[in-house]
Design an enzyme around this catalytic site. Sequence first.
Site, PDB file in Angstrom:
ATOM      1  N   GLU A  17     -34.101  27.928 -18.745  1.00 20.28           N
ATOM      2  CA  GLU A  17     -33.147  28.753 -18.009  1.00 20.28           C
ATOM      3  C   GLU A  17     -31.813  28.789 -18.744  1.00 20.28           C
ATOM      4  OE1 GLU A  17     -32.963  27.081 -14.070  1.00 20.28           O
ATOM      5  OE2 GLU A  17     -35.084  27.496 -13.674  1.00 20.28           O
ATOM      6  N   HIS A  21     -32.774  30.982 -10.131  1.00 27.16           N
ATOM      7  CA  HIS A  21     -32.664  29.608  -9.622  1.00 27.16           C
ATOM      8  C   HIS A  21     -31.608  29.507  -8.512  1.00 27.16           C
ATOM      9  CE1 HIS A  21     -33.393  25.173 -10.836  1.00 27.16           C
ATOM     10  NE2 HIS A  21     -33.161  25.276  -9.553  1.00 27.16           N
TER      11      HIS A  21
END
Length: 411
Positions: free
Chosen positions: A271, A294
């Site tokens: 990420e 997220h």
Amino acid sequence: MSQTPRTSFPKDQIKVLLLENIHPLAKDIFTGEGFQVETASGALSPTQLREKLRDVHVLGIRSKTNVTAEALADAKRLLTIGAFCIGTNQIDLDTARLKGIPVFNAPFGNTRSVAEMVLAEIIMLSRQLGQRTQEMHKKVWKKVSTQCFEVRGKTLGIIGYGNIGTQVSTLAEALGMTVIFFDIVAKLPRGNAKACNSITELLKEADFVTLHVPATPQTENMISVEELKLMKPNSYLINASRGTVVDVPALADALKSKHLAGAAIDVFPEEPENNTESFATELQGISNMILTPHIGGATEEAQANIGGEVPAALIRFVNSGATPNSVNFPIVDLPPTRKSHRILNVHQNVPGVLREINRIVSDLGANIAAQALATDADIGYLVMDTDQELSTKIKQEIEALKTSIKTRILY
Ligand code: NAI
């Protein structure tokens, strides 16, 4: 003589350092307790942190501050560390533990936020809402009911029946879903939920599969080609746990081949570090695919919960030595005894330490009002309530033992 009761360490001399824009509630709670609080908006490098930690007693961080062995090298006064988030990978937990520093996090602060998002995604996928809204933004009017379903009466399979999994279970039943779950630990089912004996059993039965397991070697690629094949045709997958749990290329194939009817993915194997980096995944451009950055636990309520939950644990430790829910420390939670002073001792876990400590107490002719010891492979944590008159002498002698790592006294 002053009438104010003596304290082992005046509260106004306890220095708290809160980094990374921790919710202001945390500062208010520490200030209300009488501690000194310094806040900073950003993270510090391990070298900067090392300098700063020379005279800090309580450190609060979020996910971007790496508390390495170097950062802790001169942290002689540091009593405890609070991670104002769920994860604690950013902290060298072993080094902290061996220095007698318990670490606390906020395991429940954002549980409800994740569970609510998962419920929303179940309905969004079932009604293709992501698809419809994208079309409308492109000026396309596509009123369809084919392959759009109510969730009532459908089966939800939850893998990982912990804090979040059980919340999802309760909320899904309220929507009229049948809930089945699988966990490696035996868990009490909520409501009418039923435990499955294996992941295979769950995957074959569920219309929706949602993952709520931690990132461990066992959960890495837990959902890959074979598991996706076991899932019912036209079923849906949701992952708001950790990115490593799902084999992303395999999921992309299962969606492109239309074996799965949709998926919602909030977490990814890699990420971006921050909001300025761009993000690419094989899952982009696939229909009925909800992608989110997220944000499962990212709500104002969760931040406020965390801002309250962590200070409560840190203050409790500073004031009483209690370590319930610490992520790296032996757990001791001894209720205070009246008319005693409390000695807290972290020591190397080698044979004979308790005998030595009890010998000191007995040689001084003191009485032990209460005593609790918990150990792990390397350290022991002893909390002991003893006579007020002799407590300072006892503390000095225990502190002088070669096996002692950290010793405190609470008056
Ligand atoms: P938890 O620790 O309360 O529950 C995890 C459950 O998974 C436990 O019951 C455990 O026994 C079970 N488990 C572990 N290994 C397993 C395996 N191999 N097979 C089946 N079950 C297994 O954790 P919690 O708070 O419910 O969090 C779940 C996940 O959600 C974690 O990965 C956490 O990092 C993630 N999370 C994601 C957020 C987001 O923003 N998307 C926010 C908060 C948590």
